[in-house]
Design a protein around this motif. Sequence first.
Motif, PDB file in Angstrom:
ATOM      1  N   TYR A   4       0.056  -0.013   6.221  1.00  0.00           N
ATOM      2  CA  TYR A   4       0.331  -1.442   6.052  1.00  0.00           C
ATOM      3  C   TYR A   4       0.435  -2.150   7.396  1.00  0.00           C
ATOM      4  O   TYR A   4       0.167  -3.356   7.494  1.00  0.00           O
ATOM      5  N   THR A  16       0.811  -1.224   0.000  1.00  0.00           N
ATOM      6  CA  THR A  16       0.000   0.000   0.000  1.00  0.00           C
ATOM      7  C   THR A  16       0.841   1.269   0.000  1.00  0.00           C
ATOM      8  O   THR A  16       1.966   1.286   0.523  1.00  0.00           O
ATOM      9  N   ASP A  38      -5.190  -3.364   3.510  1.00  0.00           N
ATOM     10  CA  ASP A  38      -3.755  -3.078   3.493  1.00  0.00           C
ATOM     11  C   ASP A  38      -3.273  -2.822   2.075  1.00  0.00           C
ATOM     12  O   ASP A  38      -2.089  -2.947   1.758  1.00  0.00           O
ATOM     13  N   THR A  39      -4.233  -2.418   1.190  1.00  0.00           N
ATOM     14  CA  THR A  39      -3.873  -2.087  -0.184  1.00  0.00           C
ATOM     15  C   THR A  39      -4.384  -0.708  -0.610  1.00  0.00           C
ATOM     16  O   THR A  39      -3.827  -0.119  -1.544  1.00  0.00           O
TER      17      THR A  39
END
Length: 439
Positions: free
Chosen positions: A341, A326, A348-349
């Motif tokens: 992250y 990310t 988490d992206t």
Amino acid sequence: MRRWKSRGLAAIGGVLAFLVVGLAPPAAAEPETPVAYPSGSTVTRADRLGFDACTAPSRAALDAWNGTSPYRAVNIYFGGNNRACAQPNLTRDWVHDVTAAGWKLLPTYFGYQPFCMFGDKPHRYTVTSAAARGNSDADDAVARAAALGVRPGSALYADVEHYDRENSTCRTAVRRYVSAWTKSLHADGYLAGVYVHQDSGLRDLSNSYDSTSYARPDAVWMARWDGSTSLQGWPTAPDSHWSAYQRAKQYRGDHDETWGGVTINIDSDVLRAPVATVARTYRVTSTSPLNARSGPAASYPVVRTHEPGATLSVLCQATGQQVGTTKVWDRLAGGAWVSDYYVSTPSDTTFTSSIPRCLYPGQVTIDTLNARTGPGTSFPVTGSQLRRGALAHVICQKAGGTVGTTNVWNKLRDGRWVTDYYVANRSNTTWSAPVPRCP
């Protein structure tokens, strides 16, 4: 309001524009006073239906309405010496929990009223005391908002009830009060809003919109009980005034509604406006201490560390250096940044929809301002122009073509770019903290 309510420039761009048009640079003066955002701040916007009730509803009542009613915002009467209703539910925990549940909050301060107000509220200001009352109400509002966890960058709305605008002295008093309220809130890092009647406060503030004698509030919340949810076509303020996420409307008055088996007496509102910023709680997911930095990249200095599993108070998210999967970084209540992250947000992206993007708006100081596809006047103009007094919703700054006295350009929430020279903030020559640099 509740119970006590009276019924009833194209900017040409570049140095050439400055020289030919002869426009003065933006200054820390009326009508566009800058907001002194601290590092632990952000502006939160709402675009949805809401309601206001005299007493903040219980968490159980809001849980019942969440998902069953059309409303996703609720006002809170958080202070003021003319506030009428007790607030047994309105605590710091309540503010945190209802925000976590997805509600946006519209903080309303019912302080001193103009001496010609219709009604019987006892605490009033005169034309000579209006500025002092505006300052003292703003100071008290900031203290009370902070105690509830309503962070800097929030919009705080002064309730200005319907008044006799045939009295010219009273019109002056209202303008002085609102101007002082606005400047004091800006100095403390908050946006200034006002709740006004369409036939008094809105009309008078719109008439003085460009006056250099008064600071212009950032947002207006109008009472007009005509059942229409439109935020345009208002009869007492042109669409060019408060044109960029700066309007709310109370479109239906005192009535009962029942959702999820719970009945609340409410007024109905529509919002496209700044509201309260409240931190959300997450935890550190890394297996080693997480570095918090002064900016959203590993190149910035470490200002502190957070142990694995530690609780983090997240205000907003911005784009920064990629870490893991990310580029998202989280700004914490203390002002530092951590990579998303290593935070227990849902993704988490990419960005988390319930967490606002980091925003640091300033009012536009020119009649019309072109927005462009990149940070310079050589880039094409795109989209509609920003009008004077509109909030330029800045997410980051980057060096670009020189305009006036600066080469700083602002990237807006919608991805367009405007020169910082025509946006009221802390500087028109260099960077304005705490706005991050664009990656």
